[in-house]
Design an enzyme around this catalytic site. Structure first.
Site, mmCIF file in Angstrom:
data_model
loop_
_atom_site.group_PDB
_atom_site.id
_atom_site.type_symbol
_atom_site.label_atom_id
_atom_site.label_comp_id
_atom_site.label_asym_id
_atom_site.label_seq_id
_atom_site.Cartn_x
_atom_site.Cartn_y
_atom_site.Cartn_z
ATOM 1 N N HIS A 217 0.829 -1.227 0.119
ATOM 2 C CA HIS A 217 -0.098 -0.069 -0.063
ATOM 3 C C HIS A 217 0.728 1.387 -0.163
ATOM 4 O O HIS A 217 0.397 2.448 0.185
ATOM 5 C CB HIS A 217 -0.818 0.212 1.164
ATOM 6 C CG HIS A 217 -1.687 -1.160 1.486
ATOM 7 N ND1 HIS A 217 -1.275 -2.200 2.312
ATOM 8 C CD2 HIS A 217 -2.750 -1.825 0.900
ATOM 9 C CE1 HIS A 217 -2.303 -3.062 2.168
ATOM 10 N NE2 HIS A 217 -2.969 -2.886 1.483
ATOM 11 N N GLY A 395 14.018 1.242 -35.515
ATOM 12 C CA GLY A 395 15.532 1.361 -35.455
ATOM 13 C C GLY A 395 15.916 0.204 -34.517
ATOM 14 O O GLY A 395 17.150 -0.337 -34.792
ATOM 15 N N GLY A 397 14.921 -2.868 -34.234
ATOM 16 C CA GLY A 397 14.926 -4.304 -35.010
ATOM 17 C C GLY A 397 16.352 -4.024 -36.040
ATOM 18 O O GLY A 397 17.143 -5.188 -36.169
ATOM 19 N N THR A 437 9.065 -7.437 -40.284
ATOM 20 C CA THR A 437 9.148 -7.191 -41.675
ATOM 21 C C THR A 437 10.401 -6.902 -42.255
ATOM 22 O O THR A 437 11.046 -7.510 -42.963
ATOM 23 C CB THR A 437 8.314 -6.288 -42.155
ATOM 24 O OG1 THR A 437 6.806 -6.650 -41.887
ATOM 25 C CG2 THR A 437 8.296 -6.508 -43.616
ATOM 26 N N GLY A 479 8.037 -9.832 -50.137
ATOM 27 C CA GLY A 479 7.405 -8.748 -49.474
ATOM 28 C C GLY A 479 6.127 -8.363 -50.289
ATOM 29 O O GLY A 479 5.014 -7.694 -49.581
ATOM 30 N N ARG A 536 1.908 -1.840 -41.118
ATOM 31 C CA ARG A 536 1.080 -1.480 -39.919
ATOM 32 C C ARG A 536 0.988 -0.031 -40.178
ATOM 33 O O ARG A 536 -0.236 0.369 -39.869
ATOM 34 C CB ARG A 536 1.810 -1.673 -38.591
ATOM 35 C CG ARG A 536 2.146 -2.987 -38.203
ATOM 36 C CD ARG A 536 2.709 -3.271 -36.955
ATOM 37 N NE ARG A 536 2.860 -4.589 -36.495
ATOM 38 C CZ ARG A 536 3.829 -4.993 -35.590
ATOM 39 N NH1 ARG A 536 4.490 -4.105 -34.815
ATOM 40 N NH2 ARG A 536 3.930 -6.350 -35.122
ATOM 41 N N ASP A 549 9.437 7.197 -45.070
ATOM 42 C CA ASP A 549 9.368 5.723 -44.749
ATOM 43 C C ASP A 549 10.433 5.416 -44.261
ATOM 44 O O ASP A 549 11.644 5.804 -44.653
ATOM 45 C CB ASP A 549 8.915 4.951 -45.828
ATOM 46 C CG ASP A 549 8.866 3.567 -45.511
ATOM 47 O OD1 ASP A 549 8.031 2.886 -44.513
ATOM 48 O OD2 ASP A 549 10.056 2.781 -45.684
ATOM 49 N N GLY A 551 11.608 2.504 -43.496
ATOM 50 C CA GLY A 551 12.449 1.247 -44.216
ATOM 51 C C GLY A 551 13.073 1.741 -45.424
ATOM 52 O O GLY A 551 14.259 1.394 -45.812
#
Length: 571
Positions: A217, A395, A397, A437, A479, A536, A549, A551
């Site tokens: 608590h 970034g 990934g 992806t 893709g 996405r 983008d 990517g």
């Protein structure tokens, strides 16, 4: 803060009503709380637990077969009243007496003890036990002053299983008391909890700090300090628990790693694994551990570790079947003795037969080293771009994939591998560790390049161009993206096309690569004017307008950073 509520004063009652209506086969509403919906054996001791709301699955979540027969539910962080305790006890008593379990908090002790006295005056046999597992709240020798934390679950499970087996009231009380005496917990908090409807937390912890030994608590802990890593946290928790090991116990224990509200399951599993190693190193044998939200404190960002030292009887009761809303124990199925097969990708490589092949492999390693450095530097920028209309993980990934790629390529180079072998090893690692992806597409693209590099030989400009063109084709096939979809293809396609046409015109790889990079960067920048149609980001397509983008940006940047690597060899 609590995000879903009507009036703050109705929060606990409405939440409890929802619990009951969602679990009609397990619990029923009763004055003062909830009771078990399933039949009980005649003459069974009634097990009643309780305390304030805001700690789910304590207390209503552990009502059911093999656990509690009823739970007394007070308002948020408030003890239930004496009348509530009496009502629940009356609802579940079958003439064999009632065992009461609750946390060692002043209001709970007062109201449960008062109810016990009045029930005894009515001729109902009652035994009660305040749970005292929190080692931070009082020193050894003063265990009666300790608070209850997640040790509730072990004690309640022990009492419930004993009652289900047919123990009499004295037997239930004795075995529950022994479980409590052998249970130790220690908790920490990183951020405070917020009462329903409140705008500010009930307590605060300094930024990037941890409060050691804080109660559920917000009761004061023993100290504050810098926020530890998971391994450091595990070491501190285990040290505090083992320093208070009960006397005359064996080496078999059960362990609870408990989330207090905002520390979620993935974090708890990580912590558990570190805790497990330390306890095993200390010579303890762990039996049926539990990892999850077992006793919470609304949205408190915190966790706790509980260890109970078992004997044969306690172990049997801990493993006994149980079926409640939040805790279920079934008879385990036989284990499959078949070993899990190793990964199909072993990472083994054969060395190149010639020095030229080995040098070519080293050149690939140099290129991958450059990519790793670039993507590490760009991680935050790429994450910000991706967060505009995506999930913000591009970034991370890319950096993770490049790092894994480099490590695998380094190992292959150390083994003396040639260019295609080094690149294949790196590509497999990128696809495996990059995730999402981008990981799949970069892995496929690099494998496609490797397919066009000569084995055990010097790599020429024509080989590189052929590899890039093949990579473009593979990425677009896998893709299913086209130019204009706002993906990395928007940069990859003009890069590959320009590189091929310029190299065919003058056979100068550096000048062709330079022109191709310019084309890729222009195309990547132009994706800011495109609404996403793939991935996405397509869900928030309009939101992506005005932002290039990630990517496409990362691909163009990678191609730019490879230019100095190509220049010395092909100038």
């Amino acid at each position: 803060m609590t995000l879903v509520l009507n009036a703050r004063e109705d929060f606990a009652a409405q939440s409890l009503a929802g619990l009951v209506s969602a679990n009609p086969g397990r619990v029923r509403a009763a004055p003062g709380g909830v009771v078990r919906a399933t039949r009980r054996a005649p003459g069974k001791v009634a097990v009643v637990v309780g305390g304030g709301s805001g700690h789910y699955p304590a207390f209503a979540g552990v009502v059911g077969t093999g656990l509690a027969d009823g739970a007394v539910c007070g308002d948020v962080f408030a003890s239930p009243s004496t009348r509530q305790v009496m009502d629940i006890c009356a609802a579940v008593d079958q003439g064999a007496g009632v065992w009461l379990g609750f946390g060692n908090y002043a209001g709970d002790v007062l109201n449960f003890s008062g109810a016990a006295a009045r029930l005894r005056a009515q001729g109902i046999a009652v035994e009660l036990l305040p749970i005292t597992d929190d080692v931070a709240s009082a020193p050894a020798g003063e265990e009666h002053r300790r608070r209850g934390v997640a040790g509730f679950l072990v004690v309640f499970k022990t009492a419930g299983a004993a009652a289900e087996e047919g123990y009499d009231l004295a037997g239930v009380a004795a075995v529950a008391a022994r479980a409590n005496a052998r249970t130790r917990s220690f908790g920490v908090a990183f951020e405070g909890c917020t009462l329903p409807g409140a705008d500010e937390p009930l307590f605060t912890v300094p930024h990037q700090s941890v409060a050691w030994g804080l109660g559920i608590h917000g009761e004061p802990g023993i100290s504050e300090g810098p926020r530890p890593t998971a391994d450091e946290l595990a070491a501190q928790l285990v040290e505090k628990i083992l320093a208070d090991t009960p006397s005359d116990v064996g080496s078999r224990v059960t362990v609870l790693v408990n989330g207090l509200g905002a520390v979620k399951y993935e974090e708890l599993f990580l912590l558990w694994n570190a805790v497990r190693h330390l306890l095993e190193q200390a010579g303890l044998e762990i039996v049926a551990p539990e990892v999850g939200e077992l006793v919470t404190s609304l949205d408190m960002a915190g966790c706790s570790l509980t260890v109970t030292w078992l004997d044969d009887e306690l172990e049997r009761l801990w493993l006994a079947p149980a079926d409640s809303v939040a805790f279920r124990r079934t008879t385990p199925e036989p284990l499959d003795p078949t070993p899990v097969p190793e990964s199909a990708h072993t990472g083994a490589v054969a060395p190149a037969a010639t020095e030229a092949g080995r040098q070519a492999g080293s050149c690939v390693l140099t290129a991958l080293t450059a990519l790793d450095g670039l993507l590490t530097r760009m991680e935050d920028e790429l994450g910000r771009l991706d967060a505009v209309a995506g999930d913000g993980d591009h970034g991370r990934g890319m950096a993770r994939g490049a790092a894994a790629c480099l490590a695998a390529a380094q190992a292959a180079t150390d083994a003396g591998a040639d260019a295609p072998t080094v690149l294949r090893q790196g590509a497999e690692a990128w696809a495996d560790r990059g995730g999402g992806t981008s990981g799949a597409l970069w892995g496929a693209g690099l494998l496609a390049v490797a397919d066009r590099l000569p084995a055990d030989a010097v790599v020429t400009g024509a080989d590189i161009v052929a590899g890039v063109v093949h990579a473009r084709d593979e990425v677009m096939t896998i893709g299913a993206a086209q130019v204009g979809d706002k993906t990395l293809v928007d940069a990859l396609e003009p890069f590959a096309t320009t590189l091929q046409s310029r190299f065919e015109a003058d056979a100068d790889l550096v000048s062709a690569w330079t022109a191709a990079v310019d084309a890729a960067e222009q195309a990547a920048a132009a994706t800011a004017d495109i609404a996403a149609r793939m991935g996405r980001s397509r869900v928030l397509a309009e939101k992506s307008l005005g932002t290039p983008d990630p990517g496409a940006v990362s691909l163009a940047a990678c191609m730019r950073t490879l230019l100095p690597v190509l220049s010395p060899a092909h100038a």
